[in-house]
Each structure stands twice: as structure tokens, then as C-alpha cells.
Design a protein around this motif. Structure first.
Motif, PDB file in Angstrom:
ATOM      1  N   ASP A   1       4.605   1.196  -8.929  1.00 39.31           N
ATOM      2  CA  ASP A   1       3.978   0.953 -10.232  1.00 39.31           C
ATOM      3  C   ASP A   1       4.798   1.541 -11.374  1.00 39.31           C
ATOM      4  O   ASP A   1       4.902   0.929 -12.446  1.00 39.31           O
TER       5      ASP A   1
ATOM      6  N   ASP B   1       5.654   4.949  -2.083  1.00 37.92           N
ATOM      7  CA  ASP B   1       4.387   5.377  -2.665  1.00 37.92           C
ATOM      8  C   ASP B   1       4.521   6.794  -3.222  1.00 37.92           C
ATOM      9  O   ASP B   1       5.199   7.635  -2.630  1.00 37.92           O
TER      10      ASP B   1
ATOM     11  N   PHE C   1      -1.945  -2.872  -1.731  1.00 42.50           N
ATOM     12  CA  PHE C   1      -0.482  -2.949  -1.761  1.00 42.50           C
ATOM     13  C   PHE C   1       0.065  -3.202  -0.360  1.00 42.50           C
ATOM     14  O   PHE C   1       0.881  -4.084  -0.134  1.00 42.50           O
ATOM     15  N   ASP C   2      -0.389  -2.388   0.595  1.00 33.22           N
ATOM     16  CA  ASP C   2      -0.014  -2.563   1.998  1.00 33.22           C
ATOM     17  C   ASP C   2      -1.066  -1.859   2.850  1.00 33.22           C
ATOM     18  O   ASP C   2      -2.092  -1.405   2.341  1.00 33.22           O
TER      19      ASP C   2
ATOM     20  N   ASP D   1      -2.190   1.616   1.781  1.00 30.98           N
ATOM     21  CA  ASP D   1      -2.779   1.768   0.447  1.00 30.98           C
ATOM     22  C   ASP D   1      -4.282   2.011   0.567  1.00 30.98           C
ATOM     23  O   ASP D   1      -5.036   1.110   0.935  1.00 30.98           O
TER      24      ASP D   1
ATOM     25  N   SER E   1      -2.977  -8.054   1.463  1.00 34.58           N
ATOM     26  CA  SER E   1      -1.873  -7.123   1.228  1.00 34.58           C
ATOM     27  C   SER E   1      -0.774  -7.822   0.442  1.00 34.58           C
ATOM     28  O   SER E   1      -0.247  -8.856   0.888  1.00 34.58           O
TER      29      SER E   1
ATOM     30  N   PRO F   1       2.715  -6.537  -1.255  1.00 35.31           N
ATOM     31  CA  PRO F   1       3.519  -5.321  -1.329  1.00 35.31           C
ATOM     32  C   PRO F   1       4.511  -5.227  -2.486  1.00 35.31           C
ATOM     33  O   PRO F   1       5.577  -4.646  -2.340  1.00 35.31           O
ATOM     34  N   THR F   2       4.188  -5.806  -3.633  1.00 34.39           N
ATOM     35  CA  THR F   2       4.974  -5.555  -4.844  1.00 34.39           C
ATOM     36  C   THR F   2       4.009  -5.302  -5.985  1.00 34.39           C
ATOM     37  O   THR F   2       2.900  -5.851  -6.002  1.00 34.39           O
ATOM     38  N   SER F   3       4.418  -4.493  -6.931  1.00 37.34           N
ATOM     39  CA  SER F   3       3.523  -4.161  -8.034  1.00 37.34           C
ATOM     40  C   SER F   3       3.191  -5.401  -8.856  1.00 37.34           C
ATOM     41  O   SER F   3       2.029  -5.658  -9.191  1.00 37.34           O
TER      42      SER F   3
ATOM     43  N   PHE G   1       1.012  -7.759  -6.838  1.00 40.38           N
ATOM     44  CA  PHE G   1      -0.344  -7.221  -6.729  1.00 40.38           C
ATOM     45  C   PHE G   1      -1.172  -7.633  -7.952  1.00 40.38           C
ATOM     46  O   PHE G   1      -2.287  -8.140  -7.831  1.00 40.38           O
TER      47      PHE G   1
END
Length: 305
Positions: free
Chosen positions: A102, A129, A199-200, A203, A225, A227-229, A232
Motif C-alpha cells: 500500500d 506486508d 490481499f492474499d 491478509d 484474493s 495480491p496487488t494494492s 485490490f
């Protein structure tokens, strides 16, 4: 006191960086047998198991100490060669930094543009993370990290950057379908049963938010899920589910009507810190100042103690 032979130390670092003994052998232009013998000799000398023989290999707690030493040694060697005029004058200084997704998608890259062009720096960013970036520091994989931990890793300094605010949000159609009149009861039903974006698999941010309102119960098991900001946020705005969106990304979408706040009176602030190796390394100090300056502009200030 037993010395640490530099060829053995460098070999251990190569194995950790390359992931396998064979790959390290190729990088060092020696045989895999020579790599194995050097690592075993170093383990015998230190009286510690330094590597977990997994795929890829990982340093043990003792191995992490030697890896950090190896990276600092390599850094000092490069600096010494530069001062003696033995290095390529056009070779940039490489800085490895761990940063959460993020921050990377919002304020961190603009922070790097504040770094002066001299000395020439090449950034190697590791996305992780914020709860786990400190692990990369501890392992010696990076020289600095944006982390959620105020406790300094051994051999590192720490400074507060501020708070990153998150808002529970969903698409307007999704909110209308699940929230209805917008009562607390409806919000509880949404958090418990509605699809959620994560996110995954690691998360648990959405689960923690839901648990605060549902007396310990997490979010729905129906989850997507992404997995990229950026992905998401796009998934939440597209109506796949609700999620905790960084304020910096949510703001424009809320104003444009593409997102609706689910609990505007319940934002969640995540404190962020900058941790870096304790080195007399001017380039790292310059980057730290640029990061702190950009964070002060982009993040909410940390509460006064």
C-alpha cells in the motif's frame, strides 16, 4: 576467539541470496562441493547451524547474524574500493529496501523522487506486508524497511513515519444490496456474510476489522484474493466484495461515487516506521530523510506520546 574466514562468510551469503548450493556455486564459479564444504566449515567454526536446508535455503537465527555481517562487509568493501579509485566511477550505489504494497502504491515512490541525483543510487525494492518487512531486515536481505513494528531489529535504528489510514468501503451497488438502511445490524450482517476482498491468504486485516464489531468473529469465508494494492482497490470498486482501502486511494473514488464508505466513523490507522541498519553510510541517510519528508506530507501524524 575464532575468526570468520571471509571466503566462507561470502559463500554463506551467496547461498542465501541464490537460494540453493548449486546456484551459489555457479555465481561464485566454484563447485557445489566447495560451497558445501565452506558452509560446513563455517558452521563448525561458529558452533551453530547457519542454514536450514530447505528449497530455497533459509538462514537460521544464527545464520541471519552472519548474513548481516556479510552484507555490511560487502558494503564497506565497495566503499573502500570507491575511495581508492578502484571501482567503476559510473557504477551506482545499490540500496535494498523492503516496503509494504500500500505504501508502494501511494506515497513511497514519490518519496524516492526527492532523493538527490548525486550520489547515483539504484533502488532494489522488496514488496512485503508491513508486519513482515522487519523479517527481511533481520535476515539481512535489505538495508532498510517500512514496517509496522516500533521495536528496532538488532543493529538497526527506528523512526516514526506516521499513520496510514484505512477505510472500510465497497461499491455503491454492493453497499446498497448488503447495507440497506445502513443500520448497525445491517453492517454486522454485511461483515459476517458478504463477500470480502483480501490481499492474499495471509491478509487478516479485514478479519480484524470485522472481529472488532462482531465480538471476535471474522469476515465471511467467501473471499477473493487480489495480491496487488491497485488490483485490490479495483476489485472492491468493481463490486467483488468489501475491503479495507487506504485513505489515499479511497478518497478520489469516494468523491467520484465509485466507492461508498461502510463505517466512516470507524477508520483504522496503521502506524508505520522506518528501520535501517546502523551504518555510517551517507546514501542511506539521504534516502531516510527523503522518506521521512514524504511520509510527513502523505501520512497522518503519529499521536503524541
Amino acid at each position: 576467539m575464532a575468526e570468520l574466514p571471509l571466503d566462507q562468510v561470502r559463500t554463506l551469503l551467496a547461498v542465501v541470496d541464490e537460494g540453493t548450493f548449486d546456484a551459489a556455486a555457479a555465481a561464485l564459479h566454484v563447485t557445489p562441493s566447495a560451497v558445501s564444504q565452506r558452509v560446513k566449515a563455517l558452521e563448525q567454526r561458529t558452533g551453530r547451524v547457519l542454514l536450514m536446508r530447505t528449497k530455497p535455503v533459509r538462514p537460521t537465527e544464527s545464520g541471519e547474524i552472519v548474513v548481516r555481517f556479510a552484507r555490511r562487509l560487502a558494503r564497506l568493501e565497495r566503499d573502500t574500493r570507491a575511495e581508492l579509485g578502484m571501482s567503476d566511477s559510473g557504477e551506482p550505489t545499490r540500496l535494498s529496501i523492503a516496503v509494504n504494497a500500500d505504501s508502494l502504491a501511494t506515497w513511497f515512490l514519490p518519496a524516492l523522487t526527492r532523493v538527490p541525483r548525486e550520489p547515483r543510487l539504484a533502488f532494489e525494492l522488496r514488496r512485503e506486508d508491513e508486519d513482515h518487512t522487519a523479517t527481511l531486515l533481520r535476515e539481512g536481505a535489505v538495508m532498510a524497511a517500512v514496517t509496522s513494528s516500533p521495536d528496532p531489529v538488532a543493529g538497526c535504528s527506528v523512526r516514526s513515519l506516521g499513520r496510514m489510514r484505512y477505510l472500510a468501503a465497497a461499491s455503491p451497488d454492493f453497499a446498497a444490496e448488503w447495507l440497506g438502511a445502513g443500520t448497525d445490524t445491517a453492517l454486522h450482517d454485511l461483515l459476517a456474510d458478504a463477500p470480502v476482498v483480501v490481499f492474499d491468504r495471509n491478509d487478516d486485516f479485514q478479519d480484524d476489522f470485522a472481529a472488532r464489531l462482531l465480538r471476535g468473529r471474522g469476515a465471511s469465508p467467501l473471499r477473493h484474493s487480489v495480491p496487488t494494492s491497485e488490483g485490490f482497490v479495483d476489485a472492491v470498486a468493481a463490486g467483488l466484495g468489501w475491503g479495507m482501502v487506504p485513505e489515499a486511494q479511497a478518497g478520489p473514488l469516494l468523491r467520484a461515487g465509485r466507492l461508498a464508505g461502510l463505517a466512516p466513523d470507524r477508520p483504522v490507522d496503521v502506524p508505520l516506521y522506518w528501520q535501517q541498519w546502523k551504518l555510517d553510510f551517507p546514501a542511506l541517510a539521504v534516502v531516510a530523510e527523503a522518506v521521512a519528508s514524504a511520509a510527513a506530507d502523505a501520512l497522518r501524524p503519529a499521536p503524541r506520546s
